[in-house]
Design an enzyme around this catalytic site. Structure first.
Site, short mmCIF file in Angstrom:
data_model
loop_
_atom_site.label_atom_id
_atom_site.label_comp_id
_atom_site.label_asym_id
_atom_site.label_seq_id
_atom_site.Cartn_x
_atom_site.Cartn_y
_atom_site.Cartn_z
N GLU A 21 -7.35 -9.40 -2.76
CA GLU A 21 -7.04 -7.97 -2.90
C GLU A 21 -8.29 -7.13 -2.65
O GLU A 21 -8.28 -6.14 -1.93
CB GLU A 21 -6.51 -7.66 -4.31
CG GLU A 21 -5.13 -8.17 -4.58
CD GLU A 21 -4.57 -7.65 -5.90
OE1 GLU A 21 -4.78 -6.46 -6.22
OE2 GLU A 21 -3.91 -8.43 -6.60
N HIS A 53 -0.50 -4.08 -3.52
CA HIS A 53 0.53 -4.79 -4.27
C HIS A 53 0.20 -6.29 -4.24
O HIS A 53 -0.11 -6.83 -3.18
CB HIS A 53 1.90 -4.54 -3.62
CG HIS A 53 3.01 -5.21 -4.38
ND1 HIS A 53 3.44 -4.76 -5.60
CD2 HIS A 53 3.75 -6.31 -4.10
CE1 HIS A 53 4.40 -5.54 -6.04
NE2 HIS A 53 4.61 -6.49 -5.15
N ASN A 75 -10.00 -3.45 -8.40
CA ASN A 75 -9.87 -3.00 -7.00
C ASN A 75 -10.68 -1.72 -6.79
O ASN A 75 -11.33 -1.56 -5.75
CB ASN A 75 -8.41 -2.77 -6.63
CG ASN A 75 -7.72 -4.06 -6.24
OD1 ASN A 75 -8.01 -4.63 -5.19
ND2 ASN A 75 -6.83 -4.55 -7.10
N ARG A 89 7.76 15.10 -15.32
CA ARG A 89 7.00 14.48 -14.23
C ARG A 89 6.37 15.49 -13.28
O ARG A 89 5.21 15.34 -12.89
CB ARG A 89 7.91 13.56 -13.41
CG ARG A 89 7.70 12.10 -13.70
CD ARG A 89 8.67 11.26 -12.90
NE ARG A 89 9.07 10.13 -13.69
CZ ARG A 89 8.33 9.02 -13.82
NH1 ARG A 89 7.19 8.89 -13.18
NH2 ARG A 89 8.75 8.04 -14.58
C1 GRF Z 1 -3.74 -5.51 -9.00
O1 GRF Z 1 -3.22 -6.81 -9.00
C2 GRF Z 1 -2.97 -4.64 -8.05
O2 GRF Z 1 -2.50 -5.31 -6.92
C3 GRF Z 1 -1.80 -4.20 -8.90
O3 GRF Z 1 -2.33 -4.00 -10.17
C4 GRF Z 1 -3.49 -4.81 -10.34
C5 GRF Z 1 -4.61 -3.91 -10.70
O4 GRF Z 1 -5.79 -4.62 -11.00
N1 GRF Z 1 -1.16 -3.06 -8.30
P1 GRF Z 1 -7.16 -3.84 -11.09
O5 GRF Z 1 -6.98 -2.73 -12.11
O6 GRF Z 1 -7.49 -3.32 -9.74
O7 GRF Z 1 -8.15 -4.87 -11.55
#
Ligand code: GRF
Length: 217
Positions: free
Chosen positions: A177, A112, A16, A68
């Site tokens: 995504e 998500h 992503n 944290r």
């Molecule tokens: C994706 O499926 C995202 O929606 C989730 O974790 C995954 C990350 O994939 N939160 P990448 O590292 O972006 O390939």
């Protein structure tokens, strides 16, 4: 209008993140990726980011033990150093405290791999298959203290096939995504997304007329 300065926070392969970097190569895109920050030194996405000429930082959560707030102070310092205006979580596998989330209210997005509010949490594709849903997908939302909640900016759906495995379904979801994350960031960076009573209203956005039915006869 100046482009918004964006940090992408990752823990893994960063596909992503790569899609956001690709979208932001276009000089007319309203955001630029100024920082990729990982909580894991071995995240594959770090080398992808470096190869694209993007600054990277690692804030290794394991060195902070259970502290944290100290981990988040280090995150915040990195974000401030790079004068970040919008944070995009992209496979960032650490829960953030209400305090940190509050600092970035309305300026932090997450993606998500499910059509929220269905299938919050992990193993979304496995659970979607078990539930027998015919439509599944992905959601980009503003981050609020409660996990995988928060105003929804954009969603994309895919049909679930009878012969899908977790892997084949994940492969189709990740493609959408990449499309909705760059779309959602564009809308937010352009200042077109307003949060009204906990829901997003998008100025001047076209909504498709069609309906998406699955299965088809
Ligand atoms: C994706 O499926 C995202 O929606 C989730 O974790 C995954 C990350 O994939 N939160 P990448 O590292 O972006 O390939």
């Amino acid at each position: 209008m100046s482009r918004k300065r964006v940090a992408v926070l990752i823990s893994g392969r960063g596909s992503n993140m790569a899609a956001l970097i690709e979208a932001a190569k276009d000089k007319t895109y309203p955001a630029e990726i100024v920082l990729v920050l990982s909580n894991r030194p071995d995240a594959g996405g770090l080398s992808t980011a470096r190869a694209a000429g993007i600054a990277t930082e690692t804030v290794d959560h394991t060195t902070f033990g259970k502290d944290r707030p100290a981990f988040e102070r280090a995150l915040q310092a990195a974000l401030e150093k790079h004068r970040v205006e919008i944070v995009c979580l992209a496979g960032f596998m650490r829960l953030l405290t209400a305090d940190f989330v509050g600092r970035w209210e309305g300026r932090m997005l997450n993606i998500h791999p499910a059509l929220l509010p269905s299938f919050k949490g992990l193993d979304t594709h496995k659970r979607a298959l078990e539930a027998g849903v015919k439509l599944h997908g992905a959601t980009v939302h503003f981050v609020v203290p409660e996990m995988d909640s928060g105003p929804i900016v954009a969603q994309a759906a895919v049909a679930v096939r009878d012969d899908d495995s977790e892997e084949t379904l994940a492969a189709r979801v990740i493609q959408v995504e990449h499309r909705i994350y760059s779309l959602a960031l564009k809308l937010v960076a352009e200042g077109r997304v307003r949060i009204v009573a906990g829901r997003c209203r998008t100025d001047g956005a076209a909504m498709p007329d069609g309906a998406f039915l699955a299965p088809e006869a």
